[in-house]
Scaffold this active site. Structure first.
Site, PDB file in Angstrom:
ATOM      1  N   ARG A 192       0.737  -1.033  -0.008  1.00  9.81           N
ATOM      2  CA  ARG A 192       0.038  -0.095   0.118  1.00  9.81           C
ATOM      3  C   ARG A 192       0.717   1.416  -0.077  1.00  9.81           C
ATOM      4  NH1 ARG A 192      -4.186   1.677   4.940  1.00  9.81           N
ATOM      5  NH2 ARG A 192      -2.054   1.908   5.973  1.00  9.81           N
ATOM      6  N   PHE A 226       3.526   2.857   6.161  1.00  2.99           N
ATOM      7  CA  PHE A 226       3.724   3.854   5.415  1.00  2.99           C
ATOM      8  C   PHE A 226       3.031   5.218   6.080  1.00  2.99           C
ATOM      9  CE2 PHE A 226       2.312   6.939   2.427  1.00  2.99           C
ATOM     10  CZ  PHE A 226       3.307   7.249   1.626  1.00  2.99           C
ATOM     11  N   ASP A 227       1.883   5.135   6.630  1.00  2.76           N
ATOM     12  CA  ASP A 227       1.166   6.245   7.176  1.00  2.76           C
ATOM     13  C   ASP A 227       1.900   6.613   8.503  1.00  2.76           C
ATOM     14  OD1 ASP A 227      -0.536   4.199   5.552  1.00  2.76           O
ATOM     15  OD2 ASP A 227      -2.183   5.501   6.220  1.00  2.76           O
ATOM     16  N   THR A 228       2.039   5.856   9.520  1.00  2.00           N
ATOM     17  CA  THR A 228       2.690   5.994  10.628  1.00  2.00           C
ATOM     18  C   THR A 228       4.172   6.947  10.462  1.00  2.00           C
ATOM     19  OG1 THR A 228       1.663   4.041  11.631  1.00  2.00           O
ATOM     20  CG2 THR A 228       3.598   5.058  12.737  1.00  2.00           C
ATOM     21  N   TYR A 252      -6.107   9.783  -0.071  1.00  2.00           N
ATOM     22  CA  TYR A 252      -6.371   8.483  -0.398  1.00  2.00           C
ATOM     23  C   TYR A 252      -7.257   7.927   0.561  1.00  2.00           C
ATOM     24  CZ  TYR A 252      -4.079   5.506   3.433  1.00  2.00           C
ATOM     25  OH  TYR A 252      -4.197   4.888   4.735  1.00  2.00           O
TER      26      TYR A 252
END
Length: 424
Positions: A88, A198-200, A106
């Site tokens: 992702r 990735f988000d964190t 997103y």
């Protein structure tokens, strides 16, 4: 710098799209069509700016690529990006880097988040007020429908981030985020993770760079068909926390330069204006340390709150790794991770200590408390297994909770002795 802070409408793109909403997908042939049509209809009716929807297909092996191409041909403003590898984070990074829209967002393909939150999410970025925006399921005004297991894991993970990485955002993994394109251009090259962490990583780097993160309470309904491997994702996230923590401690990331370029500095009191708050002795209240009470009762309350969060995180990690590692190794791993996070959280929240001064000494004290906790919990497990060769899992967890409570008392005594007189 003021020009860079101006509203992003001043940066027109060739296609004219102000917002690019990326939907990362892998083998989503069932949900993709209804999701994109519903999102496209919502944006057409309710979003007041030109938009684009990008389907980021990361190596699907079913009919997802063909369905995505069909949607792009059917709906105006829908584009497709085909990638050759899964992940992702990889899909988002590729799609955002290639986009010409000034605001990038997103969302997950299942549309678990109510789309009514989309405009409140991106409006502060369009105006230039904020740099990133996230949906949060953990705000008091959020309305969430999901199972107890996912609720506990989510809250434990976010508490772990607060302790280990000093995160100040409330929900790292809600699949509903947005970022300004100019900010993404600076941060994305620094993000190493290509999967769920990735988000964190992006949010932690943004916070450390002094960027403003806007949070939007969302209405969120869990997808019962979610195929996320919780154990594998949790282990990958723990590795990501460790890697990012080391990078932050060693100064391997150019955050000082980013903060100087993009960061929002602290507000200063204009000359002649009195401080908003004063201490009992009439001294101005300045700095994070003065916001934390020195008295024992309030320290105990804060320490107890951190302890509850640490125990929940410990139990989640133990249960997640028990089957693969065995009881004692899982206990060691879970206790070590939560001990480091517990020391960092108590250092900042309970005793009001910020900065790196004495940090090494405090973590040594925390590791000493970890050793005592390990002795108590491992000893308790050993005694239990000596009495019952295969004890029931609830009994095993109850014994560990009791041992952790004893270890918590020892940890408070050790940490208070070491930190109580070294605040600020």
């Amino acid at each position: 710098m003021n020009a860079q802070r101006a509203a992003v409408q001043a940066r027109p793109t060739a296609a004219g799209a102000v917002l690019d909403v990326v939907i990362p997908v892998y083998n989503e042939e069932t949900d993709l069509g209804p999701c994109v049509r519903r999102l496209h209809a919502h944006l057409t009716e309710h979003f007041p700016y030109p938009f684009q929807i990008t389907i980021a297909d990361n190596a699907s092996v079913d009919d997802t690529p063909a369905i995505a191409d069909g949607l792009a041909a059917e709906l105006p403003g829908v584009d497709v990006l085909h990638l050759e590898a899964k992940g992702r984070g990889r899909a988002l990074s590729a799609a955002w880097s290639a986009s010409s829209a000034p605001v990038l967002a997103y969302m997950d393909v299942d549309l678990s988040t109510d789309l009514a939150a989309l405009l409140p999410l991106v409006a502060p970025l369009i105006s230039g007020h904020s740099d990133l925006a996230i949906g949060t399921r953990l705000a008091r005004t959020s309305r969430v429908v999901r199972g107890a297991k996912r609720e506990v894991i989510s809250r434990a993970y976010n508490l772990l981030l607060r302790g280990a990485l000093a995160a100040r955002f409330s929900d790292a993994q809600c699949g509903f985020k947005a970022i300004r394109a100019d900010v993404a251009g600076e941060l994305l090259p620094l993000v190493r993770d290509t999967g769920w962490f990735f988000d964190t990583e992006l949010l932690v780097l943004a916070q450390r760079a002094g960027l403003r993160i806007h949070e939007v309470p969302v209405d969120w309904v869990d997808d019962p068909d979610s195929r996320v491997d919780i154990v594998a994702t949790a282990l990958a996230d723990l590795r990501g926390v460790g890697r990012l923590g080391r990078a932050l401690l060693t100064g391997a990331l150019p955050l000082t330069a980013l903060r100087a370029q993009w960061g929002r500095g602290p507000l200063t009191v204009p000359p002649g204006r009195a401080p908003l708050a004063v201490s009992p002795d009439r001294a101005p209240l300045t700095g994070p340390a003065t916001q934390v009470p020195v008295g024992l009762p309030r320290q105990l309350a804060r320490f107890a709150a951190v302890g509850v969060a640490s125990t929940l995180a410990y139990l989640v990690l133990f249960v997640a790794t028990r089957g693969a590692l065995g009881a004692q190794p899982a206990n060691l791993l879970a206790l070590l991770v939560t001990a480091v996070a517990n020391t960092a959280a108590n250092r900042r929240l309970t005793f009001g200590i910020t900065g790196r001064r004495h940090a090494g000494r405090h973590h040594v004290q925390g590791l000493l408390a970890f050793a005592l906790g390990l002795a108590l919990t491992s000893g308790s497990l050993a005694v239990l297994h000596a009495v019952h060769a295969v004890p029931a899992r609830p009994v095993e967890l109850a014994v560990l909770v009791a041992a952790n409570l004893a270890a918590t008392v020892l940890r408070f005594v050790l940490l208070r002795l070491g930190m109580h007189h070294r605040r600020g």
